[in-house]
Design an enzyme around this catalytic site. Structure first.
Site, PDB file in Angstrom:
ATOM      1  N   ASP A  50       0.831  -1.202   0.000  1.00  0.00           N
ATOM      2  CA  ASP A  50       0.000   0.000   0.000  1.00  0.00           C
ATOM      3  C   ASP A  50       0.866   1.252   0.000  1.00  0.00           C
ATOM      4  OD1 ASP A  50      -2.985   1.080   0.859  1.00  0.00           O
ATOM      5  OD2 ASP A  50      -1.364   2.301   1.678  1.00  0.00           O
ATOM      6  N   LYS A  80      -2.776   5.888  -4.086  1.00  0.00           N
ATOM      7  CA  LYS A  80      -3.821   6.857  -3.763  1.00  0.00           C
ATOM      8  C   LYS A  80      -3.564   8.183  -4.474  1.00  0.00           C
ATOM      9  CE  LYS A  80      -3.661   4.875   0.870  1.00  0.00           C
ATOM     10  NZ  LYS A  80      -2.220   4.493   0.812  1.00  0.00           N
TER      11      LYS A  80
END
Length: 277
Positions: A50, A80
């Protein structure tokens, strides 16, 4: 047991399977630090990585993936979109930049990093476009409140599949959890150990002694039993392996309730309702 090994996954609303436990890469530096952390994590059995454009380490993530012997299709890679890149065209451009930095042809999950209400519609349309063209296997959000999710769902053609939020024993947001469960939005925890603060809680220390496990293993196992995906961050090999070793025991229902009872609505990060960055 609810989850028996590090390959245990949750199934997102579109059928994509996401590991319950992954490696968070916030504040992990490009170069040897991130490459070694990812190599150790993959050796330990992690498959979820992540990152985010804001972390400034997507290039390092890409290098680590390229040098690994693990086939790409066995990995689950998340990034993101940062706040300043929200909007339709800027989102499309930012996504392509992330792909280029990571030397990837697609991402498994792409999230809006923080809610910027006035840009949510255009930004989400861009994510939907990327999703329908196959460049992202799943799309979602991070740090969205119940009200912000309701607004997003009212305009979404493709509903969000994940909401990654601050979650640890002192901040559980039960109403938000329930809403996400109701709408088949997978709950995912960032900072699950509250930057180490959770490890100093007396009740958790007692449970660690009872089960012969570390405090971090108690907290992570609690989340896994609640089917909350989680991404603890570490650059230390021993900690990475320790965090992975949470599938050999199970907390009793009573001890899960002990951890449930620690909620005090105590944040360590920004409030999504009042961000100014």
């Amino acid at each position: 047991m609810i989850a028996s090994n590090l390959n245990s996954k949750v199934t997102l609303s579109n059928g994509v399977k996401m590991p319950l436990l992954g490696l968070g890469l916030y504040q992990t530096n490009n170069g040897k630090e991130i490459e070694n952390a990812i190599a150790n994590a993959l050796d330990a059995g992690y498959r979820l990585l992540d990152t985010a454009s804001f972390y400034n380490n997507e290039e390092g993530v890409g290098k680590a993936i390229k040098t690994s012997i693990i086939p790409r299709e066995q990995l689950f890679v998340t990034s993101k979109l940062w706040n300043s890149d929200q909007g339709f065209q800027s989102t499309m451009k930012a996504f392509e930049t992330s792909l280029k930095l990571m030397q990837q042809e697609y991402l498994d999950l792409y999230l809006i990093h923080w809610p910027i209400p006035e840009k949510t519609v255009e930004t989400w349309r861009a994510l939907e476009t990327l999703y329908t063209t196959g460049k992202i296997r799943a799309i979602g959000v991070s740090n969205f409140t119940k009200n912000q999710l309701e607004e997003l769902l009212s305009i979404a053609e493709v509903p969000p599949m994940v909401n990654q939020v601050e979650f640890h024993p002192r901040l559980q947001q039960n109403e938000l959890q329930a809403f996400c469960n109701e709408h088949k939005i997978q709950y995912q925890a960032w900072s699950p150990l509250a930057k180490g603060d959770a490890l100093e809680i007396g009740e958790i220390k007692c449970l660690a002694e009872k089960y012969g496990k570390s405090e971090s293993q108690i907290v992570l196992r609690w989340m896994i039993q609640k089917k909350i995906s989680t991404i603890p961050k570490s650059v230390h090999k021993w900690r990475i392996f320790e965090n992975a070793d949470v599938f050999t025991f199970e907390l009793s229902d009573m001890d899960v309730e002990v951890l449930d009872g620690l909620d005090s609505n105590q944040r360590i990060g920004p409030d999504p309702n009042s961000i100014d960055f």
